[in-house]
Structure formats: structure tokens, C-alpha cells
Scaffold this active site. Sequence first.
Site, PDB file in Angstrom:
ATOM      1  N   HIS A 118       0.812  -1.212   0.000  1.00 20.72           N
ATOM      2  CA  HIS A 118       0.000   0.000   0.000  1.00 20.72           C
ATOM      3  C   HIS A 118       0.849   1.267   0.000  1.00 20.72           C
ATOM      4  CE1 HIS A 118       0.850   0.736   4.315  1.00 20.72           C
ATOM      5  NE2 HIS A 118       0.839  -0.578   4.410  1.00 20.72           N
ATOM      6  N   ASP A 119       0.363   2.256  -0.735  1.00 23.40           N
ATOM      7  CA  ASP A 119       0.914   3.612  -0.744  1.00 23.40           C
ATOM      8  C   ASP A 119       2.288   3.729  -1.389  1.00 23.40           C
ATOM      9  OD1 ASP A 119      -1.285   4.933   0.846  1.00 23.40           O
ATOM     10  OD2 ASP A 119      -0.588   3.501   2.351  1.00 23.40           O
ATOM     11  N   GLY A 136       5.199  -1.126   2.560  1.00 20.07           N
ATOM     12  CA  GLY A 136       4.382   0.065   2.369  1.00 20.07           C
ATOM     13  C   GLY A 136       5.182   1.349   2.271  1.00 20.07           C
TER      14      GLY A 136
END
Length: 269
Positions: A118-119, A136
Site C-alpha cells: 500500500h501507498d 508500504g
Amino acid sequence: MIHSTAVIHPSAKIGKDVSIEPYAVIGPEVTLGDRCRVASFAVLEHTELGPECQVFPHASLGLAPQHLGYKGEKTKLVVGARCVFREGVTVHRGSLFDRGITTIGTDGYFMATSHIAHDCQVGNNVILANGATLAGHCIIGDYCFISGMVGLHQFVRIGTGALCSGGAMVSRDVAPFCIAQGDRATLHGFNVVGLRRRGVNQKTLLLLKEAYRTVFLSNLSLTEALEHPTLNIDNEHITLFREFFRASKRSFIRPAEKTPLEETEEVFS
């Protein structure tokens, strides 16, 4: 071009000449650009794919982030044109603990079982080999090569054109154009092969060599090194190298025991 056994959510937007093979699942908030190909058993949700992307069997794109604090907030994954996601690749959408979006540029190639958490922000022309894993919030510059079984710690930045050798465990930032190798990874000269493939001339390679010496092999502090003449030349590659350090919010990896550059990268000579 869409098989009758594929599952398509009503909110999905499908471009022209898209191929969706048997048993693929196109979930909510998915946009497929023109001429995309989604193979059997692939799963996509909350994802925007640019044109001409390929998603191979059992890849999953845009599923919920692996974050214990994630509570189902609306976030997404955005991918540029002509990216290839091979078998078993996983890419998670963003979280509200960052920008709420995972981004991938154009012309990426992500080999089997590689993972983007994520991200993350992944640039253009990036290659992840089999089993490479980004935690992440990682930022990957253009033209990076992340070799097989490499693991990147969360929030790590990999500068433009850098190469992480197979099995490297990277817990700190990697400067542009450099090679990171080992556990925990240290620098081993420049990714000269990658630079030459992109048309960088010998003069620039020599300038980068001197900039590398100034930052990593001199007795100067980082502040002093960034003001040194070798890092303040009118050259786009030197500028990119210098500004990477100026923007650093965490530590970066260095050569092991200040190994002479000639011992780590012979092709400069």
C-alpha cells in the site's frame, strides 16, 4: 473479447478491445484502458489501468492494504500504460495513513509473485523480478531494477536507475544509479550497464564517479559534500544524484568500509 464466465462489477469501466479471460473477476471501481488483457483467475478492484496493460493468471491488483489500521476506507491503485503483471503478482491499493493511493508509472514489468504494498510510488520503466517485495510507502524511481527475492523496508526510497541485487535486504535509501547488494545491503558502485543502455555517455559516467567519491569515499560530511564542486556541475544526472540526498528524510546505505570504487565497478576505467 469478454468470456461469459468472467465476473464484471456494474461499476467497472471497460475500454475498447479489452480481453477478459475465463473466471477473471473485475470488481468495484475498476477502469480498464483500451486493449488491456486480463487473464483467467486474475482479480482486480479499486484499480485504474492505463491502456495496453497485461494481467496474468492469479495476479491480484487493488485489493485492501495489509495494514491493521485499515477499516475499509475508499482508496485506490492507479497504473500507467503498458505495464505487465505476471503470475501471482499482488499490488495493494493505498491507505489513509498516506496519500490514499498506490501509483505505478508506465512500461513497468512485474515478474511472478512480486509484491507492491500500500501507498508505494513506483516510477516508469521499473522491473521487479520474481519474489521481489516492496513494503508500504516505498518510492521507486524510474528505470530501477529490483532483482529476485529482494526485500525493501517500508518508507525506503530507491533512486532513479538504481539496481538492487538478488536477495538484498534494503532497510535504508539507495542513491540514484547505484547498486545495492547484500544483507543488510551496502553499495557496490554504479549500475553502469543500466546507464549505458539508456545512452549515458562516458563523460557523464566519469562525473558520476567523482560525485560518488565525494559523497561516500571522502571524509566530508554530507552537508560539505553537497556543496562540493563535483556535485554542482551543470549535468542532469549529477543534479538528480545531488537532489536525492537533499530530499532525504531518513538514512541511506553506504559502501562497506569505504571500499574503493575501482574494486566495485571496473567498467568506469
